[in-house]
Each structure stands twice: as structure tokens, then as C-alpha cells.
Design an enzyme around this catalytic site. Structure first.
Site, mmCIF file in Angstrom:
data_model
loop_
_atom_site.group_PDB
_atom_site.id
_atom_site.type_symbol
_atom_site.label_atom_id
_atom_site.label_comp_id
_atom_site.label_asym_id
_atom_site.label_seq_id
_atom_site.Cartn_x
_atom_site.Cartn_y
_atom_site.Cartn_z
ATOM 1 C CG ASP A 101 -1.873 1.238 1.205
ATOM 2 O OD1 ASP A 101 -2.509 1.455 0.161
ATOM 3 O OD2 ASP A 101 -1.957 1.968 2.206
ATOM 4 C CB SER A 102 0.199 4.751 -0.891
ATOM 5 O OG SER A 102 -0.996 4.845 -0.143
ATOM 6 C CE1 TYR A 158 2.833 6.033 -3.357
ATOM 7 C CE2 TYR A 158 1.826 4.275 -4.640
ATOM 8 C CZ TYR A 158 2.912 4.786 -3.968
ATOM 9 O OH TYR A 158 4.070 4.063 -3.917
ATOM 10 N N GLY A 159 -3.054 9.314 -3.651
ATOM 11 C CA GLY A 159 -4.386 9.608 -4.171
ATOM 12 C C GLY A 159 -4.502 10.777 -5.129
ATOM 13 C CB CYS A 214 -2.987 0.630 -2.629
ATOM 14 S SG CYS A 214 -3.030 2.392 -3.017
ATOM 15 C CB THR A 243 -4.631 5.127 -5.364
ATOM 16 O OG1 THR A 243 -5.594 5.605 -4.412
ATOM 17 C CG2 THR A 243 -4.198 6.243 -6.267
ATOM 18 C CD GLU A 253 -0.901 7.657 5.451
ATOM 19 O OE1 GLU A 253 0.256 7.994 5.699
ATOM 20 O OE2 GLU A 253 -1.221 6.494 5.100
ATOM 21 C CB CYS A 274 -9.769 4.618 -0.004
ATOM 22 S SG CYS A 274 -8.171 5.129 0.673
ATOM 23 C CB THR A 275 -6.872 -0.067 1.846
ATOM 24 O OG1 THR A 275 -5.749 0.716 1.409
ATOM 25 C CG2 THR A 275 -7.302 -1.017 0.752
ATOM 26 C CG HIS A 276 -5.434 5.207 4.080
ATOM 27 N ND1 HIS A 276 -4.809 4.586 3.026
ATOM 28 C CD2 HIS A 276 -4.452 5.801 4.795
ATOM 29 C CE1 HIS A 276 -3.519 4.815 3.091
ATOM 30 N NE2 HIS A 276 -3.267 5.543 4.166
HETATM 31 N N1 DGL Z 1 -5.012 3.369 0.583
HETATM 32 C C1 DGL Z 1 -5.018 3.853 -0.750
HETATM 33 C C2 DGL Z 1 -6.229 3.368 -1.514
HETATM 34 O O1 DGL Z 1 -6.781 2.313 -1.191
HETATM 35 C C3 DGL Z 1 -4.904 5.344 -0.979
HETATM 36 C C4 DGL Z 1 -4.048 6.114 -0.101
HETATM 37 C C5 DGL Z 1 -3.320 7.224 -0.806
HETATM 38 O O2 DGL Z 1 -3.926 8.188 -1.278
HETATM 39 O O3 DGL Z 1 -2.111 7.055 -0.854
HETATM 40 O O4 DGL Z 1 -6.637 4.008 -2.457
#
Ligand code: DGL
Length: 286
Positions: free
Chosen positions: A9-10, A41-42, A72, A74, A157, A191-193
Site C-alpha cells: 500500500d502507499s 498516492y491519491g 491499495c 489507487t 495518516e 480506499c483501504t485507509h
Molecule cells: N489506501 C489507498 C487506496 O486504497 C490510498 C491512499 C493514498 O492516497 O495514498 O486508495
């Protein structure tokens, strides 16, 4: 040679997926890599997300992994297809890289009675249009409404996911989503966050709307994949071990990761630019 399954993941978000994968498939070994130094990364361009993701996938291959999960959305939306079609045949034809979008889009329609689903994701995932395109393949006619939530990953984050600031942005984005599609009865956290915001999101969702997260869906899909692909499964080591790597500070990672993963973690730092070292012997990860 048998080696761990790679999970990428990012940042920390992929840990919410790894947690469910470990619950479902505890016998395997896993290597996690969070590219925290370059997260989020988004909001980054296709080219940048692709370059970063490829660099991390190559790192996993140097550790000997045959199978890498991009936990992730993204990276799955912006880099997976190119890596699968263009890079893998050249750099590691026998290896596999899987994402989180396909397993989710294969089943999302089963949860909706109104035929209207909502996708909450990063700006990059929404702009890629991956969800509407993939869902159309499995559930033609299902109406898909998307909402980019660019502030949600920074809130998570930066440990602000329980703050009033989080309430403000969650209300704002949910309001905008339901303005587009008032009949939505299923909302996917794409989004996994976002699972860390689940409780707060639940407070602002209209009554009766189902909230889906991806961890269990991806874990079930991985179990099925390994069952159907013994040639890959045989190359995955099984000592029940997990190791965690970050491209940024290990101290920060360990503090945050405990919340995302639900148990204490001791990570190792990775320098993606460092000269390549051969992987340690199978089962020998510290
Ligand atoms: N966790 C990432 C996802 O599932 C995105 C996080 C990011 O923006 O880096 O999209």
C-alpha cells in the site's frame, strides 16, 4: 523456492486488508510494504502512481515473492493493468500481481436492492473510472455514483480520524454523494485507509444504507485464487510469519500501524534505491 506473499500500500491502509487476509489465511507468510515516504498516492498523476507502484512491485520480486497484492485502490486503479500486461511478461512472467478492485466489483451488486451503489475513494481512483467500468462487466445496469474524498487519507495518516475535522469532511462528502444518487443503498469504502473512519461514516449515513469495506472481500478472493492456482500456491511459504517494511520512519510506522493492524508491529526501513541484495533464505525473515 517458497517465499512470502507480498502486500503493498502507499501507506498504512493496506494493513486493514492484510489483517483480514491473515485472519482468513494465517498459515502463509506475508511481507508488507508501505511506501509512506511518498504517500498519499491519491492525488498523484497516473504516471507517478504507476512508476512508484512498479518500483515497489520490483522490490517484492527481489525479496523472492511470487505473488503480490496491491492492497491499495489507487495503485490498483492506476498501475495494475499496465504492470500485469506490459511489465510482468518482461520482468517476471511466472509471478502474479493482483489488486483490490476486481474482487470487490465482482460482488458489490449482490448487496443492492435499489440497483444504486455509491463509491467513496481517492481522487485518483475516481478519476480512473475503474469502478464504474469494472462493475458494468459484472452487473450491467447497476447505477454507480462516485465521490472523491481527498481529505480522508490525510485525516487518517495524520491521526485526525477521530477529530471534529473528520466529521466535517465526512458529512460534506456523504452529502455530495447522496445528492448525486438519492436511491443509493450500498456504499463501498473503496480506499483501504477508510475503514478507520467507518464508525464516523456510519453516524452520517442515511438509515438502511449498507456500508461495505474491502478487507474480508479481498481475503476471500485471495483464498479462492490460491485454491484455483496451485502453481502459485506452491510457491508461497507457510510458517505463519509476517514482516513489515516502510520507506519512511519505522517509529512512526510502528505507532500508526498498531491501530490499523490491531497488534504491535516492529517494522524495518527500506530504501528502494539501495543496491540490490539477494533475498534471505526461505522462512528466514526476522
Ligand atoms: N489506501 C489507498 C487506496 O486504497 C490510498 C491512499 C493514498 O492516497 O495514498 O486508495
Amino acid at each position: 523456492m517458497q517465499r512470502p506473499i507480498g502486500v503493498f500500500d502507499s501507506g498504512y491502509g493496506g494493513l486493514t486488508v492484510l489483517k483480514e487476509i491473515v485472519n482468513k489465511l494465517p498459515q502463509y507468510d506475508y511481507i508488507y510494504l508501505g511506501d509512506n515516504a511518498r504517500a498519499p498516492y491519491g492525488n498523484r498523476s497516473f504516471e507517478t502512481v504507476y512508476q512508484y507502484t512498479l518500483q515497489c512491485v520490483e522490490w517484492f520480486f527481489r525479496q523472492g515473492c511470487s505473488l503480490v497484492i496491491l492492497a491499495c485502490n489507487t495503485a490498483s486503479a492506476k498501475a495494475l493493468r499496465t504492470i500485469q500486461q506490459k511489465d510482468l511478461p518482461k520482468i517476471a512472467p511466472g509471478n502474479r500481481v493482483l489488486g483490490v478492485i476486481r474482487p470487490t466489483t465482482e460482488i458489490i451488486g449482490q448487496f443492492s436492492e435499489t440497483g444504486c451503489v455509491g463509491i467513496l475513494a481517492t481522487t485518483g481512483t475516481v478519476a480512473s473510472n475503474s469502478y464504474p467500468v469494472e462493475i458494468e462487466k459484472f452487473f450491467p445496469g447497476l447505477r454507480v455514483y462516485q465521490e472523491a474524498c481527498p481529505m480522508w487519507v490525510p485525516l487518517v495518516e495524520n491521526n485526525e480520524y477521530q477529530s471534529h475535522g473528520a466529521d466535517y469532511f465526512i458529512k460534506k462528502n456523504l452529502h455530495s454523494l447522496f445528492e448525486k444518487g438519492e436511491k443509493i443503498d450500498v456504499v463501498l469504502l473503496a480506499c483501504t485507509h477508510y475503514p478507520l473512519l467507518k464508525e464516523k461514516i456510519g453516524e452520517y449515513l442515511p438509515v438502511g444504507v449498507k456500508l461495505l469495506t474491502q478487507g474480508e472481500i479481498v481475503a476471500a478472493s485471495l483464498a479462492d485464487y490460491l485454491h484455483r492456482h496451485p502453481e502459485i500456491e506452491n510457491r508461497c511459504s507457510k510458517n505463519g510469519e509476517r514482516v513489515f517494511h516502510t520507506t519512511d520512519s519505522t517509529e512512526d510506522f510502528d505507532n500508526h500501524a498498531t491501530v490499523f493492524f490491531g497488534e504491535a508491529i516492529q517494522s524495518q526501513h527500506v530504501d528502494l534505491e539501495a543496491p540490490h541484495k539477494p533475498p534471505p533464505p526461505a522462512g528466514g525473515e526476522a
